[in-house]
Design an enzyme around this catalytic site. Sequence first.
Site, mmCIF file in Angstrom:
data_model
loop_
_atom_site.group_PDB
_atom_site.id
_atom_site.type_symbol
_atom_site.label_atom_id
_atom_site.label_comp_id
_atom_site.label_asym_id
_atom_site.label_seq_id
_atom_site.Cartn_x
_atom_site.Cartn_y
_atom_site.Cartn_z
ATOM 1 N N HIS A 8 0.833 -1.213 0.000
ATOM 2 C CA HIS A 8 0.000 0.000 0.000
ATOM 3 C C HIS A 8 0.860 1.251 0.000
ATOM 4 O O HIS A 8 2.015 1.218 0.408
ATOM 5 C CB HIS A 8 -0.893 0.038 1.243
ATOM 6 C CG HIS A 8 -1.728 -1.182 1.419
ATOM 7 N ND1 HIS A 8 -2.768 -1.486 0.578
ATOM 8 C CD2 HIS A 8 -1.664 -2.167 2.327
ATOM 9 C CE1 HIS A 8 -3.313 -2.626 0.962
ATOM 10 N NE2 HIS A 8 -2.651 -3.060 2.022
ATOM 11 N N ASN A 27 -5.216 4.715 10.959
ATOM 12 C CA ASN A 27 -5.626 3.417 10.417
ATOM 13 C C ASN A 27 -6.850 3.526 9.500
ATOM 14 O O ASN A 27 -7.792 4.266 9.779
ATOM 15 C CB ASN A 27 -5.943 2.484 11.591
ATOM 16 C CG ASN A 27 -5.843 1.031 11.218
ATOM 17 O OD1 ASN A 27 -6.291 0.613 10.163
ATOM 18 N ND2 ASN A 27 -5.246 0.248 12.106
ATOM 19 N N GLN A 83 1.754 -8.301 14.826
ATOM 20 C CA GLN A 83 1.494 -9.626 14.255
ATOM 21 C C GLN A 83 2.727 -9.947 13.430
ATOM 22 O O GLN A 83 2.860 -9.455 12.307
ATOM 23 C CB GLN A 83 0.262 -9.607 13.349
ATOM 24 C CG GLN A 83 -0.834 -8.656 13.792
ATOM 25 C CD GLN A 83 -1.870 -9.330 14.632
ATOM 26 O OE1 GLN A 83 -1.573 -9.828 15.711
ATOM 27 N NE2 GLN A 83 -3.070 -9.357 14.153
ATOM 28 N N GLN A 90 -0.515 -11.721 10.910
ATOM 29 C CA GLN A 90 -0.155 -10.663 9.956
ATOM 30 C C GLN A 90 -0.924 -10.950 8.675
ATOM 31 O O GLN A 90 -0.865 -12.061 8.163
ATOM 32 C CB GLN A 90 1.348 -10.688 9.676
ATOM 33 C CG GLN A 90 1.866 -9.488 8.917
ATOM 34 C CD GLN A 90 3.370 -9.611 8.652
ATOM 35 O OE1 GLN A 90 3.845 -10.629 8.179
ATOM 36 N NE2 GLN A 90 4.111 -8.584 8.983
ATOM 37 N N HIS A 95 4.730 -6.009 6.102
ATOM 38 C CA HIS A 95 5.612 -4.898 6.481
ATOM 39 C C HIS A 95 5.460 -4.752 7.997
ATOM 40 O O HIS A 95 4.388 -4.394 8.477
ATOM 41 C CB HIS A 95 5.160 -3.626 5.741
ATOM 42 C CG HIS A 95 6.009 -2.416 5.964
ATOM 43 N ND1 HIS A 95 5.933 -1.305 5.154
ATOM 44 C CD2 HIS A 95 6.939 -2.119 6.910
ATOM 45 C CE1 HIS A 95 6.786 -0.386 5.568
ATOM 46 N NE2 HIS A 95 7.395 -0.858 6.653
ATOM 47 N N HIS A 97 4.985 -3.817 11.590
ATOM 48 C CA HIS A 97 4.382 -2.595 12.143
ATOM 49 C C HIS A 97 3.809 -2.868 13.527
ATOM 50 O O HIS A 97 3.468 -3.996 13.854
ATOM 51 C CB HIS A 97 3.294 -2.042 11.214
ATOM 52 C CG HIS A 97 2.204 -3.016 10.912
ATOM 53 N ND1 HIS A 97 2.308 -3.978 9.933
ATOM 54 C CD2 HIS A 97 0.981 -3.198 11.466
ATOM 55 C CE1 HIS A 97 1.207 -4.692 9.894
ATOM 56 N NE2 HIS A 97 0.377 -4.246 10.820
ATOM 57 N N HIS A 99 0.832 -1.973 16.256
ATOM 58 C CA HIS A 99 -0.504 -1.414 16.490
ATOM 59 C C HIS A 99 -0.495 -0.746 17.862
ATOM 60 O O HIS A 99 -0.058 -1.356 18.852
ATOM 61 C CB HIS A 99 -1.563 -2.519 16.552
ATOM 62 C CG HIS A 99 -1.781 -3.252 15.274
ATOM 63 N ND1 HIS A 99 -2.898 -3.064 14.491
ATOM 64 C CD2 HIS A 99 -1.048 -4.200 14.639
ATOM 65 C CE1 HIS A 99 -2.844 -3.859 13.439
ATOM 66 N NE2 HIS A 99 -1.725 -4.567 13.502
HETATM 67 P P1 AMP Z 1 -2.022 -6.714 10.349
HETATM 68 O O1 AMP Z 1 -1.215 -7.030 9.120
HETATM 69 O O2 AMP Z 1 -3.020 -7.773 10.667
HETATM 70 O O3 AMP Z 1 -1.185 -6.349 11.525
HETATM 71 O O4 AMP Z 1 -2.948 -5.436 10.014
HETATM 72 C C1 AMP Z 1 -2.701 -4.449 9.071
HETATM 73 C C2 AMP Z 1 -3.271 -3.132 9.588
HETATM 74 O O5 AMP Z 1 -3.094 -2.147 8.594
HETATM 75 C C3 AMP Z 1 -4.783 -3.146 9.896
HETATM 76 O O6 AMP Z 1 -5.030 -2.488 11.129
HETATM 77 C C4 AMP Z 1 -5.402 -2.379 8.720
HETATM 78 O O7 AMP Z 1 -6.599 -1.728 9.063
HETATM 79 C C5 AMP Z 1 -4.276 -1.404 8.422
HETATM 80 N N1 AMP Z 1 -4.253 -0.921 7.049
HETATM 81 C C6 AMP Z 1 -4.290 -1.636 5.906
HETATM 82 N N2 AMP Z 1 -4.187 -0.832 4.824
HETATM 83 C C7 AMP Z 1 -4.078 0.440 5.307
HETATM 84 C C8 AMP Z 1 -3.963 1.722 4.703
HETATM 85 N N3 AMP Z 1 -3.920 1.887 3.386
HETATM 86 N N4 AMP Z 1 -3.897 2.797 5.510
HETATM 87 C C9 AMP Z 1 -3.944 2.648 6.853
HETATM 88 N N5 AMP Z 1 -4.045 1.473 7.479
HETATM 89 C C10 AMP Z 1 -4.112 0.372 6.724
#
Ligand code: AMP
Length: 152
Positions: A8, A27, A83, A90, A95, A97, A99
Site C-alpha cells: 500500500h 488506520n 502480528q 499478519q 511490512h 508494524h 498497532h
Molecule cells: P495486520 O497485518 O493484521 O497487523 O494489520 C494491518 C493493519 O493495517 C490493519 O489495522 C489495517 O486496518 C491497516 N491498514 C491496511 N491498509 C491500510 C492503509 N492503506 N492505511 C492505513 N491502514 C491500513
Amino acid sequence: MSYAFGPHLIRSNQIFLFSKLSFAFVNLKPVLPGHVLVAPFRVVPRFVELTYEEICDLFSCAQTIGKVIEREYHATSLTIAMQDGPEAGQTVVPHCHVHLIPRKAGDYANNDDIYKDIEKSPKVDNEERSPRSLEEMAKEAEFLRQFFKDSK
Ligand code: AMP
C-alpha cells in the site's frame, strides 16, 4: 508524497509523525478510536529483520505516541501489538508494524476479543467495518500532528 506500507501507499496526509527511521499513521479500519500504526520506513516483513537502530527508533516512537493517544482519546491503558508473520495474524501487509490502541474500561466485554479484531481488521468490509474516507483519516492525522511537531 507517499510512503510504502507493504504493497500500500500511505499518503503524507495520513501520517502524523516522522522519526529518523519510522513513520506513524492513522488506520484505515481502526478497531477502536485512536488505533494507529507505526512502521519502519524500510519494508521488511519480519521483526527479526530490523536492525538494532530500527527497533530502538520504532519502539521509542511507539512509547511517545502511546502516551499521547492514551491521553487524547481519554483512555487509561494501551494495547501494543505486532502480528509478526502470517501464522501470528499478519494479514495483507507484509511490512513489520506496531498497532497502538487506546483502551478503556468496558470497551470490549471480553478483553482478548480485541486480538481477533486486530487480526481481521484489514479484511473486514462493509457491514462489519468499512474503510474510512481519506478525509476522515486526514482530519485525524492533522489533529494528532500537533502533538508531534518536534518529530524529524
Ligand atoms: P495486520 O497485518 O493484521 O497487523 O494489520 C494491518 C493493519 O493495517 C490493519 O489495522 C489495517 O486496518 C491497516 N491498514 C491496511 N491498509 C491500510 C492503509 N492503506 N492505511 C492505513 N491502514 C491500513
